[in-house]
Design a protein around this motif. Sequence first.
Motif, PDB file in Angstrom:
ATOM      1  N   TYR A 274      87.473  29.647 -12.194  1.00  0.00           N
ATOM      2  CA  TYR A 274      88.245  29.750 -13.424  1.00  0.00           C
ATOM      3  C   TYR A 274      87.395  29.264 -14.600  1.00  0.00           C
ATOM      4  CZ  TYR A 274      92.264  30.483 -10.381  1.00  0.00           C
ATOM      5  OH  TYR A 274      93.129  30.991  -9.445  1.00  0.00           O
ATOM      6  N   PRO A 275      87.757  29.651 -15.818  1.00  0.00           N
ATOM      7  CA  PRO A 275      86.977  29.206 -16.981  1.00  0.00           C
ATOM      8  C   PRO A 275      86.789  27.691 -17.038  1.00  0.00           C
ATOM      9  CG  PRO A 275      88.487  30.930 -17.638  1.00  0.00           C
ATOM     10  CD  PRO A 275      88.817  30.606 -16.204  1.00  0.00           C
ATOM     11  N   GLU A 276      87.838  26.935 -16.717  1.00  0.00           N
ATOM     12  CA  GLU A 276      87.722  25.476 -16.794  1.00  0.00           C
ATOM     13  C   GLU A 276      86.722  24.916 -15.783  1.00  0.00           C
ATOM     14  OE1 GLU A 276      91.790  26.447 -14.824  1.00  0.00           O
ATOM     15  OE2 GLU A 276      90.526  27.189 -16.479  1.00  0.00           O
ATOM     16  N   ASP A 277      86.428  25.688 -14.711  1.00  0.00           N
ATOM     17  CA  ASP A 277      85.430  25.237 -13.735  1.00  0.00           C
ATOM     18  C   ASP A 277      84.026  25.238 -14.333  1.00  0.00           C
ATOM     19  OD1 ASP A 277      87.319  24.956 -11.671  1.00  0.00           O
ATOM     20  OD2 ASP A 277      87.188  27.101 -11.205  1.00  0.00           O
ATOM     21  N   ILE A 278      83.852  25.993 -15.417  1.00  0.00           N
ATOM     22  CA  ILE A 278      82.532  26.136 -16.023  1.00  0.00           C
ATOM     23  C   ILE A 278      82.267  25.057 -17.070  1.00  0.00           C
ATOM     24  CG2 ILE A 278      81.111  27.758 -17.399  1.00  0.00           C
ATOM     25  CD1 ILE A 278      82.412  30.020 -15.935  1.00  0.00           C
ATOM     26  N   ALA A 279      83.303  24.280 -17.396  1.00  0.00           N
ATOM     27  CA  ALA A 279      83.145  23.259 -18.437  1.00  0.00           C
ATOM     28  C   ALA A 279      82.042  22.260 -18.118  1.00  0.00           C
ATOM     29  CB  ALA A 279      84.481  22.527 -18.645  1.00  0.00           C
ATOM     30  N   ASP A 280      81.804  21.998 -16.844  1.00  0.00           N
ATOM     31  CA  ASP A 280      80.777  21.033 -16.455  1.00  0.00           C
ATOM     32  C   ASP A 280      79.464  21.711 -16.063  1.00  0.00           C
ATOM     33  OD1 ASP A 280      82.474  18.840 -16.834  1.00  0.00           O
ATOM     34  OD2 ASP A 280      83.317  19.063 -14.820  1.00  0.00           O
ATOM     35  N   CYS A 281      79.352  22.993 -16.368  1.00  0.00           N
ATOM     36  CA  CYS A 281      78.162  23.754 -15.954  1.00  0.00           C
ATOM     37  C   CYS A 281      77.237  24.062 -17.128  1.00  0.00           C
ATOM     38  CB  CYS A 281      78.579  25.075 -15.305  1.00  0.00           C
ATOM     39  SG  CYS A 281      79.446  24.917 -13.744  1.00  0.00           S
ATOM     40  N   ASN A 282      75.996  24.262 -16.790  1.00  0.00           N
ATOM     41  CA  ASN A 282      75.056  24.863 -17.730  1.00  0.00           C
ATOM     42  C   ASN A 282      75.155  26.378 -17.554  1.00  0.00           C
ATOM     43  OD1 ASN A 282      73.994  22.290 -18.395  1.00  0.00           O
ATOM     44  ND2 ASN A 282      72.685  22.372 -16.593  1.00  0.00           N
ATOM     45  N   ILE A 283      75.190  27.118 -18.649  1.00  0.00           N
ATOM     46  CA  ILE A 283      75.137  28.578 -18.529  1.00  0.00           C
ATOM     47  C   ILE A 283      73.819  29.063 -19.124  1.00  0.00           C
ATOM     48  CG2 ILE A 283      77.646  28.795 -18.560  1.00  0.00           C
ATOM     49  CD1 ILE A 283      77.416  29.951 -21.394  1.00  0.00           C
ATOM     50  N   ILE A 284      73.267  30.065 -18.472  1.00  0.00           N
ATOM     51  CA  ILE A 284      71.974  30.634 -18.866  1.00  0.00           C
ATOM     52  C   ILE A 284      72.239  32.044 -19.372  1.00  0.00           C
ATOM     53  CG2 ILE A 284      69.625  31.147 -18.110  1.00  0.00           C
ATOM     54  CD1 ILE A 284      70.168  29.188 -15.741  1.00  0.00           C
ATOM     55  N   VAL A 285      71.857  32.315 -20.603  1.00  0.00           N
ATOM     56  CA  VAL A 285      72.219  33.583 -21.239  1.00  0.00           C
ATOM     57  C   VAL A 285      71.004  34.240 -21.888  1.00  0.00           C
ATOM     58  CG1 VAL A 285      74.613  32.894 -21.663  1.00  0.00           C
ATOM     59  CG2 VAL A 285      72.868  32.393 -23.378  1.00  0.00           C
ATOM     60  N   SER A 286      71.160  35.523 -22.184  1.00  0.00           N
ATOM     61  CA  SER A 286      70.116  36.253 -22.911  1.00  0.00           C
ATOM     62  C   SER A 286      70.281  35.990 -24.402  1.00  0.00           C
ATOM     63  CB  SER A 286      70.215  37.748 -22.598  1.00  0.00           C
ATOM     64  OG  SER A 286      71.514  38.197 -22.869  1.00  0.00           O
ATOM     65  N   GLU A 287      69.467  36.673 -25.208  1.00  0.00           N
ATOM     66  CA  GLU A 287      69.473  36.426 -26.644  1.00  0.00           C
ATOM     67  C   GLU A 287      70.764  36.899 -27.287  1.00  0.00           C
ATOM     68  OE1 GLU A 287      65.932  38.619 -27.411  1.00  0.00           O
ATOM     69  OE2 GLU A 287      64.671  36.823 -27.466  1.00  0.00           O
ATOM     70  N   LYS A 288      71.078  36.353 -28.453  1.00  0.00           N
ATOM     71  CA  LYS A 288      72.291  36.713 -29.178  1.00  0.00           C
ATOM     72  C   LYS A 288      72.312  38.210 -29.486  1.00  0.00           C
ATOM     73  CE  LYS A 288      73.215  32.227 -31.332  1.00  0.00           C
ATOM     74  NZ  LYS A 288      73.380  31.479 -32.600  1.00  0.00           N
ATOM     75  N   GLY A 289      73.515  38.776 -29.413  1.00  0.00           N
ATOM     76  CA  GLY A 289      73.658  40.208 -29.635  1.00  0.00           C
ATOM     77  C   GLY A 289      73.731  41.005 -28.355  1.00  0.00           C
ATOM     78  N   CYS A 290      73.369  40.378 -27.228  1.00  0.00           N
ATOM     79  CA  CYS A 290      73.428  41.058 -25.935  1.00  0.00           C
ATOM     80  C   CYS A 290      74.896  41.256 -25.535  1.00  0.00           C
ATOM     81  CB  CYS A 290      72.692  40.231 -24.891  1.00  0.00           C
ATOM     82  SG  CYS A 290      72.886  40.842 -23.213  1.00  0.00           S
ATOM     83  N   GLY A 291      75.249  42.438 -25.050  1.00  0.00           N
ATOM     84  CA  GLY A 291      76.629  42.766 -24.732  1.00  0.00           C
ATOM     85  C   GLY A 291      77.240  41.864 -23.686  1.00  0.00           C
ATOM     86  N   TYR A 292      76.500  41.582 -22.599  1.00  0.00           N
ATOM     87  CA  TYR A 292      77.104  40.772 -21.545  1.00  0.00           C
ATOM     88  C   TYR A 292      77.140  39.294 -21.915  1.00  0.00           C
ATOM     89  CZ  TYR A 292      72.226  41.743 -20.114  1.00  0.00           C
ATOM     90  OH  TYR A 292      70.869  41.984 -20.089  1.00  0.00           O
ATOM     91  N   ARG A 293      76.228  38.837 -22.763  1.00  0.00           N
ATOM     92  CA  ARG A 293      76.359  37.472 -23.269  1.00  0.00           C
ATOM     93  C   ARG A 293      77.619  37.355 -24.130  1.00  0.00           C
ATOM     94  NH1 ARG A 293      72.261  33.618 -26.860  1.00  0.00           N
ATOM     95  NH2 ARG A 293      73.886  32.183 -27.568  1.00  0.00           N
TER      96      ARG A 293
END
Length: 295
Positions: A182-201
């Motif tokens: 669930y979204p709240e499970d991610i509160a304690d996680c680091n997320i790794i994303v691509s650059e701004k403007g990327c559709g899936y980010r």
Amino acid sequence: MEFRQLNAFITIAKLSNFTKAAFELGYSQSAITAQIQQLEKELGVNLFERLGKNISLTSEGEKFLVYAKKIIKLCDEAKSTLITSDVVKGTLTIGANESLCAVRLPPILKELHERYPEIEIILKMEGNNKCKTLIRENQIDVAFIIGQKINASELITELEFPEPLVLLATPGHPLTSKKHVYPEDIADCNIIVSEKGCGYRNLFEQSLNDAGVTPKSIMEMGSIQSIKQLTMSGLGITLLPKIAAAEELKRKELIELNWWEDSFYLATQMVYHRDKWGSRALRAFIDLSKEMMNS
């Protein structure tokens, strides 16, 4: 304004060097310098900043470069329309993001080369927004984009199909043991994303924002390969197109997490400008792409 002057200008801009440009075009340095001087005199601006041996475009030169490329490209297209031949030939410039360049496009480009060996292919790896800009500026002929459905009136979508996304973690990550994440499970996680403007980010961040969740930290990386490597090292979780992680999932180097609601989806779309001249090379590529991706 002459085509040889425009070619000289474009070549110097590409190489940032008068001597190298003169060698590539088969001119003497004095001849190519004279061509640029004549062009600058006609335009009434300096196209290049000359500081010692260093050459760079002025702001006016940057603007003019876009138009110079358009003029040359239109000239080449005009010549192609007058050539009658059964052989499909020409230059095709394709834009696509990293995932599609790595996975979707290679089989198509291989088949295109086998069927039409006279077509020269130029592939530009760019993000969605950059691809749209290059289409509008006529710097690329066609683009493959992963994102929300494109509704821009000046862009034609020739091919569209769902592109599933997957939430990924390294084996042994605490979230892999959960039946649903669930979204709240991610509160304690680091997320790794691509650059701004990327559709899936954008989709990932919007989903968390809608749930009022702020992750522990956000790590932004410039390439999908870097994102996968950091995720496999256990530094965080990520959301990527499933095709981009197919091999890692197969080898169980990455694990797909079970998101609590319907899976994330975007669309892969092949687009071009509505006013784009439909060369035989472009038509051949479009038809082949539809044939292979719809099969």
